[in-house]
Design an enzyme around this catalytic site. Structure first.
Site: not given
Length: 468
Positions: A221, A243
């Site tokens: 996100g 990530e």
């Protein structure tokens, strides 16, 4: 369709207020969900914790068989899941849309089942026998975004299970339906408590991220939310794979043929309507071919239909939610006001749904919000450069570093230049191409840890060294 917002210990749970999931193609309901609450979140972790010892005790071969059977379930139900995904996310059924995502999820699951965590021998002689083993961590929490909800869920869940962990997954409140339906289906394959899911209001997130029985969090996100997840995990020293956001740069060298690279540039930027972390979001083009590249991109865009994802000939769908739609609109308007030249698009397509056209903007410069901020939508700034060193400096100037690309007829030179990009993955004459056997992750504020292949699988385990 109405679905339960909690699947715990092998069964859907009833209760909770009903959430209406918006269809971004028209604003009507894609379905409803009985929202999970704090008690459901706690019960999901408890179920995963209780199921962990027996699951971890299974042989890697047994777990691989069950992960393969998960792939069978995805394939058998792919069309149902794809249609549900299109209704809630907006992406078309065809092209690089929902059917593509479900096909990728099945293939990724099957490849993951083939991976192994072998025992490494450091020394084996008369003086010592030293071996390094990989052991599962415990309960893994997966928090997934709204852009590729099924695929990213698979990226988190399947390696965690294969390594011997149990899982609680929390999908985005924008797109929970396809994930919750998939988790329900997978209960036919997996033992109770091995895979649990909770979906609902954002308030359940901190309950899960701070839970002392969660050993690791996988989060995909925004950088801002990732930072909050990291802070929540700090008191219990949880392991993390983050990530996070990116603002990927591509640099086009003057030896390129604009017509030959237009399609690759287009899909590098516009896959999933630009709503992809590692999409091309800033394009630097040498002055000598600048107009040619701009014209080639506009010509290619003219053949791409933006429409309702349930229409079989749609190639791109709407932006997924109002907040993102308004952000893209704002960034484009600000760029216009700052002197950028609109090449195509630039205005909402209709009053029904969050449809925004493919938008290319010329004469963009650093300092414009469209360049410096991740737009996460179908709007691409194209920046003119004359000095390659300056283009590389601009490409590396931001605090994010997920992906990047170099475009050139001289692949050896392009490879050398790709090494100078400050990002986790760099591509030559393509952008955003990921594979299940190649590690993927970011640097700087784009996160840390990697996914995919044996590198990603190892992140779901701890080292255990035996000296005998």
């Amino acid at each position: 369709m109405q679905l339960s917002g909690a699947v715990i210990d092998g069964a859907p749970q009833s209760g909770g207020d009903l959430l209406e999931i918006v269809n971004p193609a028209g604003g009507d309901a894609a379905g409803t969900l009985s929202a999970a609450g704090e008690a459901d979140a706690l019960a999901a972790v408890a179920a995963a914790r209780a199921a962990f010892p027996a699951w971890a005790a299974r042989s890697p071969e047994e777990r691989a068989v069950l992960v393969n059977r998960c792939a069978d379930i995805i394939e058998a139900n792919a069309e149902e899941l794809a249609r549900l995904l299109t209704l809630e996310q907006g992406k078309p059924l065809n092209g690089m849309g929902s059917r593509f995502e479900l096909g990728g999820a099945a293939a990724w699951t099957r490849y993951t089942a083939s991976l192994k965590l072998p025992v490494d021998t450091i020394q084996d002689d008369a003086q010592a026998h030293i071996t390094v083993h990989r052991k599962p961590l415990g309960v893994v929490l997966s928090i997934t975004p709204w852009n590729w909800p099924v695929m990213i869920g698979i990226w988190h869940i399947m390696p965690a299970l294969l390594a011997g962990n149990t899982v609680v997954t929390k999908p985005s409140p924008y797109t929970p339906l396809s994930t919750m339906r998939l988790v329900q289906l997978l209960q036919d394959v997996l033992p109770p408590g091995v895979l649990n899911a909770v979906a609902g209001h954002d308030a359940i997130g901190p309950v899960l991220t701070a839970h002392p029985d969660v050993a690791k969090i996988c989060f995909t996100g925004s950088t801002r939310t990732g930072s909050a997840v990291m802070a929540s995990a700090a008191p219990t020293l949880k392991r993390l794979t983050l990530e996070l956001g990116g603002n990927d740069a591509g640099i086009v060298l003057p030896d390129c043929d604009p017509a030959a690279i237009a399609e690759g540039l287009f899909w590098g930027a516009l896959i999933n309507n630009g709503q992809t972390c590692a999409a091309l979001k800033r394009l630097y083009v040498h002055d000598s071919i600048y107009d040619g590249v701009c014209n080639a991109l506009v010509d290619f865009a003219a053949g791409v239909k933006v429409g309702n994802g349930l229409e079989e000939d749609s190639i791109l769908g709407p932006i997924q939610n109002r907040m993102q739609f308004e952000k893209v609109s704002r960034l484009v308007e600000e760029a216009k006001g700052s002197g950028a030249r609109l090449l195509c698009g630039g205005e909402a397509i209709s009053n029904s749904g969050y449809f925004y056209p493919v938008t290319f903007m010329a004469n963009c410069e650093k300092g414009m919000a469209l360049v410096d901020e991740e737009q996460f939508g179908p709007a691409l700034p194209i920046i003119r450069y004359t000095d390659l060193d300056d283009a590389l400096e601009q490409a590396n100037a931001l605090d994010v570093g997920l992906g990047g690309s170099i475009w050139s007829a001289d692949t050896a030179r392009a490879r050398d230049l790709a090494m100078q990009l400050e990002c986790g993955s760099a591509w030559v004459n393509k952008h955003g191409a990921i594979r299940p056997d190649v590690p993927f992750g970011g640097v700087k504020a784009s996160g840390f840890g990697v996914e995919f292949g044996h590198y990603g699988l190892e992140e779901f385990s701890s080292l255990h060294v035996i000296h005998d």
